[in-house]
Design a protein around this motif. Structure first.
Motif, PDB file in Angstrom:
ATOM      1  N   VAL A   6       0.841  -1.206   0.000  1.00 15.12           N
ATOM      2  CA  VAL A   6       0.000   0.000   0.000  1.00 15.12           C
ATOM      3  C   VAL A   6       0.872   1.251   0.000  1.00 15.12           C
ATOM      4  CG1 VAL A   6      -1.743   1.296   1.270  1.00 15.12           C
ATOM      5  CG2 VAL A   6      -1.881  -1.194   1.163  1.00 15.12           C
ATOM      6  N   LEU A   7       1.944   1.234   0.806  1.00 13.11           N
ATOM      7  CA  LEU A   7       2.831   2.394   0.869  1.00 13.11           C
ATOM      8  C   LEU A   7       3.499   2.646  -0.483  1.00 13.11           C
ATOM      9  CD1 LEU A   7       4.047   4.576   2.701  1.00 13.11           C
ATOM     10  CD2 LEU A   7       5.909   2.982   3.224  1.00 13.11           C
ATOM     11  N   ILE A   8       3.909   1.593  -1.146  1.00 16.56           N
ATOM     12  CA  ILE A   8       4.549   1.735  -2.457  1.00 16.56           C
ATOM     13  C   ILE A   8       3.579   2.326  -3.473  1.00 16.56           C
ATOM     14  CG2 ILE A   8       5.451   0.401  -4.414  1.00 16.56           C
ATOM     15  CD1 ILE A   8       6.875  -1.387  -2.377  1.00 16.56           C
ATOM     16  N   ARG A   9       2.302   1.967  -3.379  1.00 15.30           N
ATOM     17  CA  ARG A   9       1.308   2.560  -4.271  1.00 15.30           C
ATOM     18  C   ARG A   9       1.096   4.031  -3.956  1.00 15.30           C
ATOM     19  NH1 ARG A   9      -4.060  -0.950  -4.951  1.00 15.30           N
ATOM     20  NH2 ARG A   9      -4.432   0.807  -6.351  1.00 15.30           N
ATOM     21  N   LEU A  10       1.147   4.372  -2.651  1.00 19.21           N
ATOM     22  CA  LEU A  10       0.977   5.772  -2.254  1.00 19.21           C
ATOM     23  C   LEU A  10       2.161   6.625  -2.690  1.00 19.21           C
ATOM     24  CD1 LEU A  10      -0.420   5.531   1.391  1.00 19.21           C
ATOM     25  CD2 LEU A  10      -1.550   6.642  -0.540  1.00 19.21           C
ATOM     26  N   CYS A  11       3.359   6.149  -2.418  1.00 22.14           N
ATOM     27  CA  CYS A  11       4.576   6.902  -2.763  1.00 22.14           C
ATOM     28  C   CYS A  11       5.649   5.917  -3.208  1.00 22.14           C
ATOM     29  CB  CYS A  11       5.049   7.766  -1.599  1.00 22.14           C
ATOM     30  SG  CYS A  11       5.235   6.937  -0.020  1.00 22.14           S
ATOM     31  N   PRO A  12       5.810   5.743  -4.511  1.00 22.72           N
ATOM     32  CA  PRO A  12       6.792   4.793  -5.033  1.00 22.72           C
ATOM     33  C   PRO A  12       8.199   5.110  -4.534  1.00 22.72           C
ATOM     34  CG  PRO A  12       5.321   5.557  -6.768  1.00 22.72           C
ATOM     35  CD  PRO A  12       5.056   6.422  -5.574  1.00 22.72           C
ATOM     36  N   PRO A  13       8.975   4.077  -4.216  1.00 24.85           N
ATOM     37  CA  PRO A  13      10.360   4.294  -3.782  1.00 24.85           C
ATOM     38  C   PRO A  13      11.241   4.679  -4.964  1.00 24.85           C
ATOM     39  CG  PRO A  13       9.891   1.950  -3.932  1.00 24.85           C
ATOM     40  CD  PRO A  13       8.595   2.661  -4.183  1.00 24.85           C
ATOM     41  N   PRO A  14      12.454   5.158  -4.695  1.00 22.60           N
ATOM     42  CA  PRO A  14      13.387   5.476  -5.780  1.00 22.60           C
ATOM     43  C   PRO A  14      13.849   4.205  -6.481  1.00 22.60           C
ATOM     44  CG  PRO A  14      14.452   5.684  -3.647  1.00 22.60           C
ATOM     45  CD  PRO A  14      12.999   5.459  -3.376  1.00 22.60           C
ATOM     46  N   GLN A  15      14.831   4.324  -7.344  1.00 17.93           N
ATOM     47  CA  GLN A  15      15.326   3.177  -8.098  1.00 17.93           C
ATOM     48  C   GLN A  15      15.769   2.064  -7.150  1.00 17.93           C
ATOM     49  OE1 GLN A  15      15.220   2.798 -11.432  1.00 17.93           O
ATOM     50  NE2 GLN A  15      14.104   4.736 -11.424  1.00 17.93           N
ATOM     51  N   PRO A  16      15.645   0.811  -7.592  1.00 16.26           N
ATOM     52  CA  PRO A  16      16.035  -0.314  -6.727  1.00 16.26           C
ATOM     53  C   PRO A  16      17.467  -0.175  -6.225  1.00 16.26           C
ATOM     54  CG  PRO A  16      14.907  -1.101  -8.701  1.00 16.26           C
ATOM     55  CD  PRO A  16      15.139   0.373  -8.904  1.00 16.26           C
ATOM     56  N   ARG A  17      17.675  -0.584  -4.987  1.00 13.78           N
ATOM     57  CA  ARG A  17      18.991  -0.515  -4.382  1.00 13.78           C
ATOM     58  C   ARG A  17      19.939  -1.502  -5.048  1.00 13.78           C
ATOM     59  NH1 ARG A  17      19.707   1.295   0.441  1.00 13.78           N
ATOM     60  NH2 ARG A  17      20.991  -0.486   0.997  1.00 13.78           N
ATOM     61  N   GLN A  18      21.215  -1.147  -5.099  1.00 13.14           N
ATOM     62  CA  GLN A  18      22.211  -1.997  -5.737  1.00 13.14           C
ATOM     63  C   GLN A  18      22.804  -3.029  -4.782  1.00 13.14           C
ATOM     64  OE1 GLN A  18      22.755  -1.849  -9.065  1.00 13.14           O
ATOM     65  NE2 GLN A  18      21.081  -0.362  -9.007  1.00 13.14           N
ATOM     66  N   ALA A  19      22.964  -2.675  -3.521  1.00 12.35           N
ATOM     67  CA  ALA A  19      23.597  -3.574  -2.555  1.00 12.35           C
ATOM     68  C   ALA A  19      22.659  -3.800  -1.373  1.00 12.35           C
ATOM     69  CB  ALA A  19      24.924  -2.977  -2.074  1.00 12.35           C
ATOM     70  N   PRO A  20      22.542  -5.039  -0.915  1.00 10.69           N
ATOM     71  CA  PRO A  20      21.673  -5.310   0.238  1.00 10.69           C
ATOM     72  C   PRO A  20      22.270  -4.763   1.525  1.00 10.69           C
ATOM     73  CG  PRO A  20      22.882  -7.284  -0.365  1.00 10.69           C
ATOM     74  CD  PRO A  20      23.184  -6.255  -1.418  1.00 10.69           C
ATOM     75  N   ILE A  21      21.419  -4.516   2.500  1.00 11.46           N
ATOM     76  CA  ILE A  21      21.863  -4.060   3.815  1.00 11.46           C
ATOM     77  C   ILE A  21      22.279  -5.270   4.640  1.00 11.46           C
ATOM     78  CG2 ILE A  21      21.154  -2.893   5.935  1.00 11.46           C
ATOM     79  CD1 ILE A  21      19.127  -1.326   4.245  1.00 11.46           C
ATOM     80  N   ASP A  22      23.406  -5.185   5.301  1.00 10.36           N
ATOM     81  CA  ASP A  22      23.878  -6.260   6.166  1.00 10.36           C
ATOM     82  C   ASP A  22      23.173  -6.145   7.512  1.00 10.36           C
ATOM     83  OD1 ASP A  22      25.203  -8.115   7.693  1.00 10.36           O
ATOM     84  OD2 ASP A  22      27.219  -7.452   7.169  1.00 10.36           O
TER      85      ASP A  22
END
Length: 225
Positions: A6-22
């Motif tokens: 629902v949040l993503i539909r309300l306000c889409p995030p920026p471009q996909p992240r390149q590196a995962p968070i540890d």
């Protein structure tokens, strides 16, 4: 649909992240487990703020120490709350040791996890404080659901009433043109000495990377200049 959907539909995030968070390293540095909804949220959006840049959420990759989840702000805020709690300077609705700052607003309000039950982070709720005032507001849900409710206009947070509705958007964090550093210790110290001391005293500490602020503070108190 999930709260994140629902949040993503309300306000889409920026471009996909390149590196995962540890996340294992982040949780080791904080000395606590984190809610799964927060980890998914932070991974999807990265560091930044919501609602017309009004609600800033701390992130392990925050662009300054003031918005970094593992930076000094959560502990500093807790120290101020503890002082207010002990001295009665400003109302604090519960023991500050049960509160962990997760963000703030441009109006000075602070957002916290209520870290109870301590070992069940997915059950943690959200509470909002008023800047130097008596008002606290508690939301019976997680951070992602709180953002959805606020940005969709379904939730009336008393501390936000003067805003007349926040826009449903996300603003990525931007690295400032200057470098903000953590206050250094009074004298240079071998970090391995701190790690050895912390382990010997039962403190959790990652095997590498930055010394957690609470461990460094404990070291300084045990080794006054």
């Amino acid at each position: 649909m999930s709260d994140l959907g629902v949040l993503i539909r309300l306000c889409p995030p920026p471009q996909p992240r390149q590196a995962p968070i540890d996340w294992e390293h982040v949780e080791a540095e904080l000395g606590m487990r984190l809610p799964e909804d927060y980890k998914v949220l932070a991974s999807a959006y990265g560091p930044g703020s919501y609602g017309g840049d009004h609600i800033s959420i701390y992130h392990p990759e925050g662009v300054t120490l003031y918005v970094n989840l593992t930076g000094p702000m959560p502990e500093r805020i807790r120290e101020h709350l503890q002082r207010d709690y002990d001295q009665g300077t400003f109302p604090v609705e519960r023991n500050p040791q049960q509160l962990f700052a997760i963000g703030g607003t441009e109006g000075g309000q602070k957002l916290f996890w209520i870290t109870e039950p301590e070992n069940e982070p997915d059950a943690w709720r959200i509470t909002v404080s008023q800047e130097k005032g008596p008002l606290w507001f508690t939301y019976d849900g997680n951070l992602t659901a709180f953002l959805v409710a606020v940005l969709s206009g379904q939730l009336d947070v008393p501390q936000f009433r003067n805003l007349h509705g926040l826009p449903a958007d996300f603003t990525p964090g931007v690295q400032p043109p200057f470098e903000v550093g953590d206050p250094p210790m009074s004298e240079p110290v071998n970090t391995e000495d701190i790690r050895d001391w912390a382990r010997a005293n039962g403190l959790r500490i990652p095997p590498r990377g930055r010394i957690p602020r609470k461990v460094r503070k404990a070291w300084e108190q045990a080794h006054p200049a």
